[in-house]
Enzyme design. Structure first.
Site, PDB file in Angstrom:
ATOM      1  N   HIS A  93       0.843  -1.190   0.000  1.00 48.39           N
ATOM      2  CA  HIS A  93       0.000   0.000   0.000  1.00 48.39           C
ATOM      3  C   HIS A  93       0.879   1.241   0.000  1.00 48.39           C
ATOM      4  CE1 HIS A  93       0.625  -1.112   4.208  1.00 48.39           C
ATOM      5  NE2 HIS A  93       0.393   0.146   4.558  1.00 48.39           N
ATOM      6  N   HIS A  95       0.791   5.356   0.647  1.00 50.69           N
ATOM      7  CA  HIS A  95       0.050   6.452   1.273  1.00 50.69           C
ATOM      8  C   HIS A  95       0.128   7.698   0.400  1.00 50.69           C
ATOM      9  CE1 HIS A  95      -0.276   4.579   5.345  1.00 50.69           C
ATOM     10  NE2 HIS A  95       0.779   3.908   4.899  1.00 50.69           N
TER      11      HIS A  95
END
Length: 121
Positions: A93, A95
């Protein structure tokens, strides 16, 4: 949380061929989004070349989503790769964190602040 495979479809803001975008569950600032790989990959270094090539497009898409609701002055874009870098969910992931004028006294150093005192130079 072991990975992001149980995220319900109603939480997904956008889904592409390799990634999907959601709001961060513990946002640093209003509009903080996560770009998550559709396939479970531990971190950036395990992404395929196709996924790596598509990531900039998804970052732009995340920015577009943020701008539809917020007016940030700047952004931090980052990934934690490995437990010693602070990674707690071992499913890739990225950000995308909107930054706002005055959200901290002195933002100089940006991501260098992940290690206390290293942002001040």
């Amino acid at each position: 949380m072991k990975d992001f495979t149980t995220i319900s479809d109603d939480k997904i803001l956008y889904k592409g061929n390799y990634f999907f975008i959601i709001e961060d569950g513990f946002p640093v600032s209003p509009g903080h989004l996560l770009i998550i790989s559709n396939e479970v990959r531990t971190d950036f270094f395990e992404l395929t070349e196709e996924e790596k090539n598509d990531l900039p497009r998804m970052i732009e898409k995340a920015k577009e989503i943020i701008l539809a609701k917020y007016q940030p002055a700047a952004y931090n874009i980052g990934m934690n790769c490995g437990a010693d870098a602070g990674q707690t969910v071992f499913h890739f992931h990225c950000h995308v964190i909107p930054r706002y004028k005055g959200d901290m006294e002195n933002p100089r150093g940006g991501v260098r602040h992940v290690i206390p005192s290293k942002g001040n130079y």
